[in-house]
Design a protein around this motif. Structure first.
Motif, short mmCIF file in Angstrom:
data_model
loop_
_atom_site.label_atom_id
_atom_site.label_comp_id
_atom_site.label_asym_id
_atom_site.label_seq_id
_atom_site.Cartn_x
_atom_site.Cartn_y
_atom_site.Cartn_z
N GLY A 124 -0.97 -0.47 7.53
CA GLY A 124 -1.11 -1.70 6.76
C GLY A 124 -0.58 -2.92 7.48
O GLY A 124 -1.07 -4.03 7.29
N LYS A 125 0.39 -2.73 8.34
CA LYS A 125 0.96 -3.87 9.06
C LYS A 125 -0.01 -4.43 10.09
O LYS A 125 0.19 -5.51 10.62
N ARG A 126 -1.09 -3.69 10.35
CA ARG A 126 -2.09 -4.17 11.31
C ARG A 126 -3.38 -4.58 10.62
O ARG A 126 -4.34 -4.90 11.27
N LYS A 127 -3.39 -4.56 9.30
CA LYS A 127 -4.63 -4.84 8.58
C LYS A 127 -4.61 -6.15 7.82
O LYS A 127 -5.61 -6.56 7.28
N PHE A 128 -3.46 -6.78 7.72
CA PHE A 128 -3.39 -8.04 7.00
C PHE A 128 -3.59 -9.20 7.98
O PHE A 128 -2.96 -9.27 9.03
N TYR A 129 -4.47 -10.13 7.63
CA TYR A 129 -4.77 -11.28 8.50
C TYR A 129 -4.46 -12.57 7.78
O TYR A 129 -4.51 -12.62 6.57
N ARG B 267 1.33 7.13 7.36
CA ARG B 267 0.29 6.57 8.22
C ARG B 267 -0.38 5.38 7.56
O ARG B 267 -0.68 4.38 8.20
N ASP B 268 -0.61 5.48 6.25
CA ASP B 268 -1.27 4.38 5.56
C ASP B 268 -0.37 3.17 5.48
O ASP B 268 -0.80 2.03 5.65
N PHE B 269 0.92 3.39 5.21
CA PHE B 269 1.87 2.28 5.14
C PHE B 269 2.00 1.59 6.49
O PHE B 269 1.98 0.37 6.59
N GLU B 270 2.14 2.39 7.56
CA GLU B 270 2.30 1.81 8.88
C GLU B 270 1.04 1.08 9.34
O GLU B 270 1.12 0.04 9.98
N THR C 222 0.56 19.00 -1.40
CA THR C 222 1.98 18.64 -1.35
C THR C 222 2.53 18.64 0.07
O THR C 222 3.49 17.93 0.37
N ASP C 223 1.93 19.42 0.97
CA ASP C 223 2.51 19.55 2.30
C ASP C 223 2.21 18.36 3.20
O ASP C 223 2.98 18.04 4.10
N LYS C 224 1.10 17.65 2.98
CA LYS C 224 0.71 16.55 3.84
C LYS C 224 0.93 15.18 3.20
O LYS C 224 0.56 14.15 3.77
N LEU C 225 1.53 15.14 2.03
CA LEU C 225 1.67 13.89 1.29
C LEU C 225 2.42 12.84 2.10
O LEU C 225 2.00 11.69 2.22
N GLY C 226 3.56 13.22 2.66
CA GLY C 226 4.37 12.26 3.40
C GLY C 226 3.66 11.72 4.62
O GLY C 226 3.74 10.52 4.91
#
Length: 364
Positions: free
Chosen positions: A359-364, A354-357, A345-349
């Protein structure tokens, strides 16, 4: 001319005013109490008794009156009950965003950069030689004039095509996200509150998207025995119910909502703490809480495979670290070719952000 005057730093002068200090605590308590104002104020009063949050000049009564005056709470004319307003709901989301993601400045719309340059709409620091098809508005005038002076000299100054440079731009991509939140009874079992961190993350993500990426879309889904969509404004009031975990219903609803979105990039985030334990077959519920039921598991994996064919990656945030759950999550993730985090629960956010941000560099 008056010179600069220096004074001794007094940390007490830089503290938050009493109202703001109590408001930050009050919004936290509202999240824990699922929007119950009376319970939140009772907790606040008890905390005041123990930690002396107020003084003779400013008490809890003054704070409540200021909440009303500034539009954070209001009295329902029909029932007479005190309710939080949309202003308070937005404040809760902003506080969650600052707590989990840090203070993020609002940027231009659709600001999901990807690792590809070209005819985009955001300038970067790079330049390149002019090519056929480049627009005049892309010219780097300073660099082009400098090249002309170097190549031809000042006396016979002229600009030719070989002298021209254009500014590189970055593409931006828009993303549609479906966030699934498990509200089964296990989210509050075993002495650990897992639903409150999930709510905070959802509120922070909603605030991030609406402020920094307003062209993105976010659909929030809760799932127990069934699955249904909720609005962003409903998040503070979200509660766990006496439910099993119907992951299939949540995935089906997420896929249905994402099909309607026109954005080319789609993804599912799923916050859960356990295995699928429920299916709805017709009007009947098929349940098994005692292990990984193959009937339920197969249906769940089939949907993971369907999402893979539709190019919808699923990122699972398992807010539990039980070793016997990892096998299911690993199989589910491999089937979808997605990702999984055993975050606690402490590291969820932090993990979700990090995964959401990224993602903006992973779509081509």
């Amino acid at each position: 001319m008056r010179g600069i005057q220096f004074t001794r730093f007094n940390p007490d002068e830089n503290k938050k005013p009493p109202f703001q200090k109590l408001l930050d605590l009050f919004t936290q308590l509202l999240t824990y109490t699922s929007g119950d104002i009376s319970e939140a104020l009772q907790w606040l009063t008890e905390l005041d008794k123990e930690y002396n949050l107020t003084n003779e000049d400013y008490g809890i009564g003054d704070f409540i009156q200021e909440l009303k005056d500034k539009g954070y709470i209001r009295e329902n004319e029909e029932s007479g009950e005190i309710e939080i307003t949309s202003k308070a709901e937005q404040t809760i989301r902003k506080n969650a965003l600052e707590e989990i993601f840090g203070k993020l400045k609002k940027s231009a719309t659709g600001n999901h950069n990807i690792r590809k340059s070209g005819m985009g709409d955001e300038l970067n620091a790079e330049t390149r030689p002019f090519e056929f098809g480049d627009g005049v508005d892309q010219l780097d005038i300073t660099a082009s004039i400098r090249n002309a002076q170097i190549n031809h000299g000042i006396d016979s100054f002229s600009i030719q095509q070989d002298d021209l440079e254009v500014k590189e731009t970055d593409f931006k991509t828009q993303t549609s996200t479906a966030l699934m939140i498990d509200i089964s009874h296990s989210m509050i079992l075993y002495g650990e509150d897992r639903i409150t961190p999930a709510k905070k993350v959802a509120m922070a993500l909603a605030e991030l998207i609406t402020t920094r990426y307003p062209k993105d879309t976010l659909d929030i889904i809760v799932f127990g025995n069934d699955a249904w969509q909720i609005e962003i404004k409903d998040l503070p009031y979200l509660q766990v119910g006496p439910f099993h975990t119907n992951t299939v219903a949540g995935l089906e609803l997420a896929m249905d909502l994402l099909r309607r979105r026109r954005n080319p990039n789609k993804q599912i985030f799923m916050i859960t703490d356990g295995k699928p334990t429920c299916l709805k077959i017709g009007s009947q519920y098929y349940k098994n809480s005692f292990g990984l039921d193959r009937k339920i598991l197969n249906r769940t994996l089939n949907l993971a495979a369907q999402c893979k064919k539709l190019k919808i990656p699923i990122t699972t945030f398992m807010v539990a670290t039980d070793p016997w759950l990892q096998q299911f999550v690993q199989e589910f993730t491999e089937t979808n070719n997605g990702k999984a985090f055993f975050s606690g629960t402490d590291k969820l956010g932090q993990f979700l952000f990090r995964d959401f941000e990224s993602g903006k560099r992973k779509f081509y």
